[in-house]
Write an enzyme that holds these catalytic residues in place. Structure first.
Site, PDB file in Angstrom:
ATOM      1  N   HIS A   1    -111.272 -23.505  10.414  1.00  0.00           N
ATOM      2  CA  HIS A   1    -111.974 -22.504   9.603  1.00  0.00           C
ATOM      3  C   HIS A   1    -111.047 -21.971   8.504  1.00  0.00           C
ATOM      4  O   HIS A   1    -111.445 -21.821   7.353  1.00  0.00           O
ATOM      5  CB  HIS A   1    -112.417 -21.367  10.538  1.00  0.00           C
ATOM      6  CG  HIS A   1    -113.418 -20.432   9.955  1.00  0.00           C
ATOM      7  ND1 HIS A   1    -114.703 -20.807   9.609  1.00  0.00           N
ATOM      8  CD2 HIS A   1    -113.327 -19.108   9.670  1.00  0.00           C
ATOM      9  CE1 HIS A   1    -115.356 -19.751   9.139  1.00  0.00           C
ATOM     10  NE2 HIS A   1    -114.546 -18.716   9.164  1.00  0.00           N
TER      11      HIS A   1
ATOM     12  N   GLN B   1    -110.775 -12.043   0.977  1.00  0.00           N
ATOM     13  CA  GLN B   1    -111.589 -11.794   2.158  1.00  0.00           C
ATOM     14  C   GLN B   1    -110.948 -10.711   3.012  1.00  0.00           C
ATOM     15  O   GLN B   1    -109.743 -10.739   3.249  1.00  0.00           O
ATOM     16  CB  GLN B   1    -111.672 -13.108   2.939  1.00  0.00           C
ATOM     17  CG  GLN B   1    -112.356 -13.015   4.284  1.00  0.00           C
ATOM     18  CD  GLN B   1    -112.367 -14.361   4.990  1.00  0.00           C
ATOM     19  OE1 GLN B   1    -113.261 -15.164   4.805  1.00  0.00           O
ATOM     20  NE2 GLN B   1    -111.347 -14.609   5.801  1.00  0.00           N
TER      21      GLN B   1
ATOM     22  N   LYS C   1    -119.996 -14.213  17.201  1.00  0.00           N
ATOM     23  CA  LYS C   1    -119.786 -15.521  17.794  1.00  0.00           C
ATOM     24  C   LYS C   1    -120.884 -15.698  18.839  1.00  0.00           C
ATOM     25  O   LYS C   1    -121.132 -14.792  19.652  1.00  0.00           O
ATOM     26  CB  LYS C   1    -118.403 -15.608  18.466  1.00  0.00           C
ATOM     27  CG  LYS C   1    -117.235 -15.612  17.487  1.00  0.00           C
ATOM     28  CD  LYS C   1    -117.235 -16.805  16.558  1.00  0.00           C
ATOM     29  CE  LYS C   1    -115.917 -16.920  15.811  1.00  0.00           C
ATOM     30  NZ  LYS C   1    -116.056 -17.815  14.638  1.00  0.00           N
TER      31      LYS C   1
ATOM     32  N   ARG D   1    -101.354  -6.664   5.094  1.00  0.00           N
ATOM     33  CA  ARG D   1    -102.677  -7.290   5.249  1.00  0.00           C
ATOM     34  C   ARG D   1    -103.566  -6.453   6.174  1.00  0.00           C
ATOM     35  O   ARG D   1    -104.792  -6.613   6.171  1.00  0.00           O
ATOM     36  CB  ARG D   1    -102.550  -8.715   5.785  1.00  0.00           C
ATOM     37  CG  ARG D   1    -101.916  -9.659   4.743  1.00  0.00           C
ATOM     38  CD  ARG D   1    -101.458 -10.962   5.354  1.00  0.00           C
ATOM     39  NE  ARG D   1    -102.564 -11.734   5.889  1.00  0.00           N
ATOM     40  CZ  ARG D   1    -102.431 -12.690   6.814  1.00  0.00           C
ATOM     41  NH1 ARG D   1    -101.224 -12.973   7.319  1.00  0.00           N
ATOM     42  NH2 ARG D   1    -103.472 -13.352   7.246  1.00  0.00           N
TER      43      ARG D   1
ATOM     44  N   TYR E   1    -121.284  -9.034   4.889  1.00  0.00           N
ATOM     45  CA  TYR E   1    -122.215  -9.427   5.965  1.00  0.00           C
ATOM     46  C   TYR E   1    -121.532  -9.293   7.309  1.00  0.00           C
ATOM     47  O   TYR E   1    -120.332  -9.484   7.425  1.00  0.00           O
ATOM     48  CB  TYR E   1    -122.721 -10.863   5.775  1.00  0.00           C
ATOM     49  CG  TYR E   1    -121.647 -11.918   5.777  1.00  0.00           C
ATOM     50  CD1 TYR E   1    -120.971 -12.250   4.613  1.00  0.00           C
ATOM     51  CD2 TYR E   1    -121.298 -12.605   6.937  1.00  0.00           C
ATOM     52  CE1 TYR E   1    -119.988 -13.222   4.601  1.00  0.00           C
ATOM     53  CE2 TYR E   1    -120.319 -13.588   6.938  1.00  0.00           C
ATOM     54  CZ  TYR E   1    -119.661 -13.887   5.769  1.00  0.00           C
ATOM     55  OH  TYR E   1    -118.678 -14.838   5.751  1.00  0.00           O
TER      56      TYR E   1
END
Lengths: 282, 282, 282, 282, 282
Positions: E200, E213, E177, E159, E173
């Site tokens: 989330h 993602q 935070k 990953r 994009y």
């Protein structure tokens, strides 16, 4: 939403006096074009512009400072001090008419008017029994203030129309007084603003002799409310002064700063040195 | 998060009347190209554009103001006053069709419609027993308001379609009413907004005779909510008026200002003087 | 509006020492032009610039770091370390005078002065009985502080005038201390600021040996208050250090960060490799 | 810092249906080049582009609106309505392939998808006993919502794939729902948001017959969350509608507006009139 | 000003693992130049670039995705996945060395490093008695965390170095935070942040199978803190996923979003189709 309390107008007579009209012009030099000129042609270009710039130093009619800037924002800054906006336009058009202008890229500019804040005088006036008895928006009140302003104007005329300080380093930046949702200069009472400006002035005076400051107002003329020009022999003074001021209440809570520009002032006749790629002397 | 209180809609009948459609066009002049024209060619360029601009001053059909701007933002501003947006498009395309346009760089523009705020009249209407008995979003309520607006329109028609004030100095800036998280104009009750606008107007009237103001609305047309044009013989008046107004509640707490533009109005036939590098006369 | 409490000035003696004047210059390379040069011409261009850049590494008089940047913001960054602003101008003009400059587009720059914060020393000084007995804005108070600063200056001189750290990766970013409506660094008491800077330093020291940091102040010189240069062999260290620091109070509540730039430092003589389209070695 | 309360996820099933993919393209026309074409060449350029634009009006496969814009932001706006993003890419590339494109400068663009908010239907669904008994993030809950969405889609299909409204004036602007520190749309409960959207809709309906509105969503596609297109015969309606809406709670407290664009729609075959410098007819 | 409470440092051991170095490059295509090439010349240009791009797909050494973008922001996006920043520089310079590059305008870029947040693992670690007994800034504490991170790294290596997902639509994009005056992610306790990230993630998993993602960190490298790449067959999924996430606490209260970019991934050998003006296939 917080309750909106409205009240009848309490006009705020502007507590300032005005002098020179100012136009700061900032240009980048197109070095490729300049370098490709023959030495003779480059000299002609420099000569024509130098002559114009020297002719602009005309005492009571105003003058023009020439500054070699550091960094990408500009290579050349001109500060025109003039009697009227029409004279500023004349200066701007004259510069645009030189051959040098073909080698310049207009980067930015600033339009303002030299201004003296008369907080202390106004504060004293407001204590006078005659004025205290009057409505602040009555014609009589405004007439008395106006007459006193005229008297004060004679007293400070040399600070309204100062000569360009001939110090090597120049710093320019525009600024606002904050109108935030919680911290709002324009919603603060006159007396509090006057006290904060007094404190601000005390710090400034600790640096007197080391730096000369010219404040100009630009409400109605440009995107910030004031322009500040500092002149000093030692560039470190800019940093120390502005840092120290950043802690006074007027700056800490109410100042918003625009971009900062810094450079080295030089004599117009040394423009040929700049075009030849050497720092020109004052 | 603060609690979200919702309520049934209380439509806000727009309390404004509208007149001229306005297009502000701002151009930089490409001086290099202009200077390289022969005097005759430059004259032809100026003549063609001057003729067009003069023909645009056509009384009831509208007119166009020409302004020589200070600083880098623009050298030339045109303000077109027209009956419709189609006429604005026609003006914009006509300017783009001149040879002068080859020497212009489009800097920015502003689209708006001359607007009169009718806060006071609306406030009075809202007090009438007939209207108080009606729902604010009922067709009947809106019909009565609409009819009164039509009557008022006849009364103020000359302020909706004003002639261009022929004063030397021109100041233009766009502005918003703040919609902040704490200070929010659009969440304030009608009565509070009306009171603040009344106060704002009182200060404006202290400067009557010194400055002419044209307000235009641009919600739905451009990036700010309003445009403000000021015309005055003395450029210092812009600074003093806007500074003084900055302390009234409507400005201090709710106004957000865009960029400021300032320049000198001139007669279209003097365009050749501008291209020759001299401030053109009004 | 919150009540405005004003007080007599408590001057904030700048608690910093200064060293090298710094100019960061960032350029994009116009690859089309470079690629169209013959190999010989390209070599000449590289040679001329390499020689100049190597001559700029002049020990006590300063030096210039050369960095190959990642991404669209810049292809080449030069960091000039010099004794004075005049020397920075000289460096800038010398670069503008090379043939390489014809193939560069000026992207951005940053003007600042290497700075050491002397919070801890100042905090100790403030505890001394002599100073505690004095007004903070008395000449005597400022004289004592000044003398101690001069003594400290000798002690830390090598950190005020550091050599360029010869690590492969370079990270540069400007930053401010927040002056928000609620969180305002400049309205925090000296002792609180000193404690936060101490905490900030503790985290920094956890990374000592992995990263070298040079802080420079730019109040009065450029658009942010400080510039930060980091040098490391491993680029991941930048991310880990800055991420970890983001949680200390000084950063979490008071830091505002500008754009970040990252690249690979290389030896000036390897410039020809860059122009030939290969990562140049350090 | 306010306390951070965390809770297990309450998924927010998107309450929207989607139709046309939209690409707004905005161009400035390079008038100098257009004016220098012979009448015949200009006609060829216009003819080629007109034919392409007319062929893009292909009923079920989508269509393209052509708009003559006011002001400097754009002279020409194309709004492509298509079935897929691939079709948008095909349209964009086809425009780039015309000779007209040589005379265009790409100013800006906007990517979005026509969207219908189904707040009311969703609100009703949420009241159903079956759903109330389920966890909002259970597969079963999402399946039931999904099935109802599919049913609704058939009902509103013509509003998801509308024809281009053939009104003369067009207004486009993007917007966000505020995610402020105090006013945060996305932290408001579903019921409060539904009530605010209902109020918003009531005002919109007061203008039905005067204006046609197409809402498109751009989360994940472009820099704002929604795009709004308004079409009307009378341009004043844009100003009155948006002004009145600005006072409803959804707009007053939660809307953030991007730039506004306004222009006059015209028929593709009239493109030659635009290039000839006259407002083209619809 | 709120009181400033200071405390001794509680170092925040970075709870992330890192993989590929990423460079996003965005270019506009200069269509005028491309269209003026002969078919043969255009083919040569495409061939050279295609070959280079195909050679960049080199398994363990990294790969490069090619994307045809919608709208004015870019026509072509390259995403380089590499082992080191030096390899990113090599890729960037290789692209700059193609003839295609003469027909590209560099629009923007993004530098980052693939990152896995290890909130859950770290949270568990922090509960271990050994660690609870230790100071968080002790070398021992950091050593134990570091060793566990190394073990985890092996587990998630695929990953950290993922293959480019070969889905048709790509969305990119950057985001931050929030470090607001009231809502400040970096002032929230670790446990609260971990809980919000868990929520989330739950929403993200509702879309698993529909979207892939890749999160990358850019603190210290670029102007935002993270970059997000989404890959999906159906472009609507981007809108629905991001919209739904906007309501979870981590996004609603703490996320700040940069510009959004969307396009269609294509195979490098199809570049000739793009240059010919047709959407290239994957």
């Amino acid at each position: 939403m917080s309750a909106v309390e409205t009240s009848m107008p309490v006009p705020q007579v502007p507590e300032t006096l005005e002098g020179w009209s100012l136009l700061h012009q900032m240009f980048r030099i197109r070095w490729h074009g300049v370098r490709n000129l023959s030495a003779a042609a480059r000299n002609d270009v420099a000569q024509e512009a130098s002559s114009l710039l020297e002719s602009m130093n005309a005492g009571e009619n105003g003058s023009t400072a020439t500054v070699n800037m550091l960094g990408h924002k500009a290579d050349l800054m001109l500060i025109h001090f003039r009697r009227t906006f029409e004279d500023l336009s004349r200066a701007e058009l004259a510069i645009a008419g030189t051959r040098l202008h073909d080698h310049l890229e207009v980067a930015t500019s600033y339009v303002s008017v030299v201004e003296l804040g008369m907080y202390e005088m106004t504060a004293k006036l407001y204590q006078q029994p005659t004025l205290r008895a009057l409505d602040r928006d009555s014609p009589e009140f405004r007439r008395i203030i106006g007459e006193e302003m005229t008297r004060q104007r004679d007293r400070v005329i040399s600070r309204l129309y100062p000569e360009v300080p001939r110090h090597r380093h120049v710093c320019f930046y525009p600024m606002n007084k904050r109108r935030g949702e919680r911290k709002n200069w324009y919603a603060a009472p006159f007396e509090a603003r006057a006290a904060m400006m007094r404190e601000h002035g005390v710090i400034g005076r600790l640096y007197s002799g080391q730096v000369v400051q010219i404040i100009s107002g630009s409400i109605g003329y440009d995107d910030w409310e004031w322009g500040v020009d500092l002149f000093a022999d030692d560039a470190l003074v800019f940093k120390k002064l502005i840092y120290e001021m950043r802690f006074d209440q007027a700056s800490a809570e109410y100042a918003e700063f625009g971009p900062f520009y810094v450079g080295l002032q030089f004599a117009p006749h040394a423009l040929d040195r700049l075009l030849a790629g050497e720092p020109p002397a004052l």
